[in-house]
Design a protein around this motif. Structure first.
Motif, PDB file in Angstrom:
ATOM      1  N   GLY A 126      34.949-111.924  40.259  1.00 52.14           N
ATOM      2  CA  GLY A 126      35.467-111.176  39.122  1.00 52.14           C
ATOM      3  C   GLY A 126      35.436-112.006  37.854  1.00 52.14           C
ATOM      4  N   THR A 127      36.142-111.522  36.857  1.00 51.53           N
ATOM      5  CA  THR A 127      36.175-112.157  35.552  1.00 51.53           C
ATOM      6  C   THR A 127      37.605-112.561  35.220  1.00 51.53           C
ATOM      7  OG1 THR A 127      34.302-110.835  34.816  1.00 51.53           O
ATOM      8  CG2 THR A 127      35.664-111.794  33.099  1.00 51.53           C
ATOM      9  N   TRP A 128      37.758-113.711  34.590  1.00 50.30           N
ATOM     10  CA  TRP A 128      39.067-114.172  34.124  1.00 50.30           C
ATOM     11  C   TRP A 128      38.977-114.468  32.635  1.00 50.30           C
ATOM     12  CZ3 TRP A 128      38.831-118.966  31.968  1.00 50.30           C
ATOM     13  CH2 TRP A 128      37.802-119.812  32.392  1.00 50.30           C
ATOM     14  N   SER A 129      40.086-114.281  31.915  1.00 53.66           N
ATOM     15  CA  SER A 129      40.115-114.537  30.472  1.00 53.66           C
ATOM     16  C   SER A 129      41.466-115.086  30.054  1.00 53.66           C
ATOM     17  CB  SER A 129      39.874-113.244  29.678  1.00 53.66           C
ATOM     18  OG  SER A 129      38.575-112.768  29.861  1.00 53.66           O
ATOM     19  N   TYR A 130      41.427-115.991  29.096  1.00 52.13           N
ATOM     20  CA  TYR A 130      42.634-116.514  28.459  1.00 52.13           C
ATOM     21  C   TYR A 130      42.448-116.365  26.961  1.00 52.13           C
ATOM     22  CZ  TYR A 130      44.263-118.244  32.895  1.00 52.13           C
ATOM     23  OH  TYR A 130      44.701-118.296  34.188  1.00 52.13           O
ATOM     24  N   MET A 131      43.487-115.830  26.294  1.00 58.70           N
ATOM     25  CA  MET A 131      43.403-115.548  24.863  1.00 58.70           C
ATOM     26  C   MET A 131      44.407-116.414  24.103  1.00 58.70           C
ATOM     27  SD  MET A 131      42.972-111.426  25.201  1.00 58.70           S
ATOM     28  CE  MET A 131      42.741-111.140  23.468  1.00 58.70           C
ATOM     29  N   PHE A 132      43.943-116.948  22.967  1.00 63.91           N
ATOM     30  CA  PHE A 132      44.751-117.837  22.146  1.00 63.91           C
ATOM     31  C   PHE A 132      44.680-117.366  20.698  1.00 63.91           C
ATOM     32  CE2 PHE A 132      42.977-120.107  25.699  1.00 63.91           C
ATOM     33  CZ  PHE A 132      44.027-120.874  26.185  1.00 63.91           C
ATOM     34  N   SER A 133      45.838-117.151  20.065  1.00 67.61           N
ATOM     35  CA  SER A 133      45.848-116.810  18.645  1.00 67.61           C
ATOM     36  C   SER A 133      45.410-118.030  17.849  1.00 67.61           C
ATOM     37  CB  SER A 133      47.261-116.380  18.216  1.00 67.61           C
ATOM     38  OG  SER A 133      48.138-117.505  18.265  1.00 67.61           O
ATOM     39  N   THR A 134      45.038-117.821  16.598  1.00 67.04           N
ATOM     40  CA  THR A 134      44.650-118.954  15.758  1.00 67.04           C
ATOM     41  C   THR A 134      45.834-119.906  15.570  1.00 67.04           C
ATOM     42  OG1 THR A 134      45.056-117.600  13.794  1.00 67.04           O
ATOM     43  CG2 THR A 134      42.773-117.785  14.542  1.00 67.04           C
ATOM     44  N   ASP A 135      47.056-119.377  15.533  1.00 72.47           N
ATOM     45  CA  ASP A 135      48.236-120.249  15.419  1.00 72.47           C
ATOM     46  C   ASP A 135      48.378-121.140  16.649  1.00 72.47           C
ATOM     47  OD1 ASP A 135      48.904-119.236  12.935  1.00 72.47           O
ATOM     48  OD2 ASP A 135      50.309-117.750  13.753  1.00 72.47           O
ATOM     49  N   THR A 136      48.142-120.587  17.825  1.00 73.14           N
ATOM     50  CA  THR A 136      48.227-121.379  19.055  1.00 73.14           C
ATOM     51  C   THR A 136      47.142-122.438  19.078  1.00 73.14           C
ATOM     52  OG1 THR A 136      49.210-119.534  20.269  1.00 73.14           O
ATOM     53  CG2 THR A 136      48.205-121.276  21.585  1.00 73.14           C
ATOM     54  N   VAL A 137      45.921-122.076  18.676  1.00 74.34           N
ATOM     55  CA  VAL A 137      44.829-123.050  18.618  1.00 74.34           C
ATOM     56  C   VAL A 137      45.207-124.181  17.671  1.00 74.34           C
ATOM     57  CG1 VAL A 137      42.427-123.428  17.924  1.00 74.34           C
ATOM     58  CG2 VAL A 137      43.027-121.408  19.276  1.00 74.34           C
ATOM     59  N   LYS A 138      45.753-123.836  16.505  1.00 73.15           N
ATOM     60  CA  LYS A 138      46.164-124.863  15.535  1.00 73.15           C
ATOM     61  C   LYS A 138      47.247-125.763  16.124  1.00 73.15           C
ATOM     62  CE  LYS A 138      44.974-122.203  11.471  1.00 73.15           C
ATOM     63  NZ  LYS A 138      45.472-121.295  10.447  1.00 73.15           N
ATOM     64  N   ASP A 139      48.234-125.166  16.779  1.00 74.47           N
ATOM     65  CA  ASP A 139      49.318-125.954  17.381  1.00 74.47           C
ATOM     66  C   ASP A 139      48.784-126.932  18.427  1.00 74.47           C
ATOM     67  OD1 ASP A 139      51.222-124.701  15.822  1.00 74.47           O
ATOM     68  OD2 ASP A 139      51.884-123.331  17.413  1.00 74.47           O
ATOM     69  N   LEU A 140      47.811-126.489  19.209  1.00 76.27           N
ATOM     70  CA  LEU A 140      47.271-127.334  20.277  1.00 76.27           C
ATOM     71  C   LEU A 140      46.356-128.447  19.762  1.00 76.27           C
ATOM     72  CD1 LEU A 140      46.467-124.590  22.942  1.00 76.27           C
ATOM     73  CD2 LEU A 140      48.254-126.347  23.100  1.00 76.27           C
ATOM     74  N   THR A 141      45.757-128.243  18.589  1.00 80.82           N
ATOM     75  CA  THR A 141      44.750-129.197  18.107  1.00 80.82           C
ATOM     76  C   THR A 141      45.155-129.966  16.856  1.00 80.82           C
ATOM     77  OG1 THR A 141      43.615-127.481  16.810  1.00 80.82           O
ATOM     78  CG2 THR A 141      42.862-127.816  19.083  1.00 80.82           C
ATOM     79  N   LYS A 142      46.245-129.615  16.218  1.00 85.35           N
ATOM     80  CA  LYS A 142      46.578-130.204  14.911  1.00 85.35           C
ATOM     81  C   LYS A 142      46.848-131.702  14.956  1.00 85.35           C
ATOM     82  CE  LYS A 142      51.464-128.998  15.098  1.00 85.35           C
ATOM     83  NZ  LYS A 142      52.458-128.096  14.595  1.00 85.35           N
ATOM     84  N   SER A 143      47.299-132.211  16.067  1.00 82.20           N
ATOM     85  CA  SER A 143      47.641-133.640  16.140  1.00 82.20           C
ATOM     86  C   SER A 143      46.395-134.533  16.190  1.00 82.20           C
ATOM     87  CB  SER A 143      48.491-133.911  17.379  1.00 82.20           C
ATOM     88  OG  SER A 143      47.700-133.752  18.552  1.00 82.20           O
ATOM     89  N   GLY A 144      45.252-133.947  16.473  1.00 84.42           N
ATOM     90  CA  GLY A 144      44.034-134.736  16.632  1.00 84.42           C
ATOM     91  C   GLY A 144      43.881-135.283  18.039  1.00 84.42           C
ATOM     92  N   GLU A 145      44.905-135.095  18.861  1.00 81.50           N
ATOM     93  CA  GLU A 145      44.849-135.515  20.270  1.00 81.50           C
ATOM     94  C   GLU A 145      44.045-134.488  21.054  1.00 81.50           C
ATOM     95  OE1 GLU A 145      47.012-138.043  21.874  1.00 81.50           O
ATOM     96  OE2 GLU A 145      47.483-138.833  19.902  1.00 81.50           O
ATOM     97  N   ALA A 146      43.483-134.919  22.154  1.00 82.08           N
ATOM     98  CA  ALA A 146      42.713-134.008  23.004  1.00 82.08           C
ATOM     99  C   ALA A 146      43.633-132.995  23.680  1.00 82.08           C
ATOM    100  CB  ALA A 146      41.962-134.804  24.063  1.00 82.08           C
ATOM    101  N   VAL A 147      43.171-131.775  23.787  1.00 81.86           N
ATOM    102  CA  VAL A 147      43.906-130.728  24.493  1.00 81.86           C
ATOM    103  C   VAL A 147      43.878-131.050  25.986  1.00 81.86           C
ATOM    104  CG1 VAL A 147      43.958-128.265  25.045  1.00 81.86           C
ATOM    105  CG2 VAL A 147      43.346-129.004  22.738  1.00 81.86           C
ATOM    106  N   ALA A 148      45.042-131.019  26.614  1.00 81.75           N
ATOM    107  CA  ALA A 148      45.147-131.329  28.043  1.00 81.75           C
ATOM    108  C   ALA A 148      44.765-130.109  28.866  1.00 81.75           C
ATOM    109  CB  ALA A 148      46.558-131.770  28.391  1.00 81.75           C
ATOM    110  N   SER A 149      43.844-130.294  29.797  1.00 89.37           N
ATOM    111  CA  SER A 149      43.374-129.153  30.578  1.00 89.37           C
ATOM    112  C   SER A 149      44.435-128.617  31.529  1.00 89.37           C
ATOM    113  CB  SER A 149      42.105-129.515  31.353  1.00 89.37           C
ATOM    114  OG  SER A 149      42.370-130.532  32.289  1.00 89.37           O
ATOM    115  N   ASP A 150      45.312-129.479  32.037  1.00 86.44           N
ATOM    116  CA  ASP A 150      46.314-129.030  33.015  1.00 86.44           C
ATOM    117  C   ASP A 150      47.312-128.034  32.441  1.00 86.44           C
ATOM    118  OD1 ASP A 150      45.142-130.543  34.961  1.00 86.44           O
ATOM    119  OD2 ASP A 150      46.686-132.110  34.979  1.00 86.44           O
ATOM    120  N   THR A 151      47.528-128.063  31.129  1.00 85.41           N
ATOM    121  CA  THR A 151      48.541-127.189  30.529  1.00 85.41           C
ATOM    122  C   THR A 151      47.962-126.131  29.593  1.00 85.41           C
ATOM    123  OG1 THR A 151      48.886-128.794  28.746  1.00 85.41           O
ATOM    124  CG2 THR A 151      50.325-128.970  30.691  1.00 85.41           C
ATOM    125  N   VAL A 152      46.660-126.137  29.385  1.00 89.29           N
ATOM    126  CA  VAL A 152      46.076-125.236  28.385  1.00 89.29           C
ATOM    127  C   VAL A 152      46.309-123.762  28.744  1.00 89.29           C
ATOM    128  CG1 VAL A 152      43.719-125.179  29.336  1.00 89.29           C
ATOM    129  CG2 VAL A 152      44.082-124.849  26.876  1.00 89.29           C
TER     130      VAL A 152
END
Length: 165
Positions: A126-152
């Motif tokens: 089947g198909t799986w999907s995860y959706m992220f608002s632009t605010d969530t993307v900004k929150d996850l990436t704003k620090s310049g640190e790598a996004v952790a795969s275990d919690t994404v």
């Protein structure tokens, strides 16, 4: 003494059956180790093509597009402009989380507008999907640190996933 040859035969058959279940195909589809981090881009992306070129370095056969680019019926006044990152998935959770983290990290460096990031994997099951608002993307990436795969996936605003659960 008759039972010893039967026992040896039974053990030989059991070992052969156990080893027969091991194949190269299974090892090819084994999952990566948990705890991976996203690849951090060294530049920004001015188009979906540039983002797609970058993501194909870590996600095989990634296809990146905005809904406004691919849907001729897209209504700019009413429709949400989703940034789609789609790829074939083997259904391995750690590998798919890493691909999602890479997509979120890359989307954080997008210089073009979009309203929602939608990361989608297609498997035989089947198909799986995860959706992220632009605010969530900004929150996850704003620090310049790598996004952790275990919690994404826990950070997603919405998900549709019956493959991994």
């Amino acid at each position: 003494m008759k039972s010893v040859p039967h026992l040896v035969s039974a053990l030989t058959v059991t070992c052969a059956l156990a080893l027969g279940g091991c194949s190269a195909k299974e090892s090819d589809t084994s999952d990566i180790e948990p705890g991976q981090s996203a690849e951090v881009p060294t530049s920004d992306f001015d188009s979906t093509d540039a983002l797609g070129d970058y993501l194909r370095g870590s996600i095989d056969e990634a296809h990146v597009h905005r809904e406004s680019e691919s849907n001729p019926d897209f209504d700019h006044e009413r429709d949400v402009d989703r940034l789609h990152v789609e790829f074939p998935s083997s259904g391995q959770p750690n590998t798919d989380k890493k691909a999602t983290a890479d997509a979120v990290q890359g989307a954080g460096n997008a210089e073009f507008d979009y309203d929602m990031l939608m990361v989608t994997g297609t498997t035989d099951e089947g198909t799986w999907s995860y959706m992220f608002s632009t605010d969530t993307v900004k929150d996850l990436t704003k620090s310049g640190e790598a996004v952790a795969s275990d919690t994404v996936w826990d950070s997603a605003d919405q998900d549709f996933d019956s493959v991994h659960r």
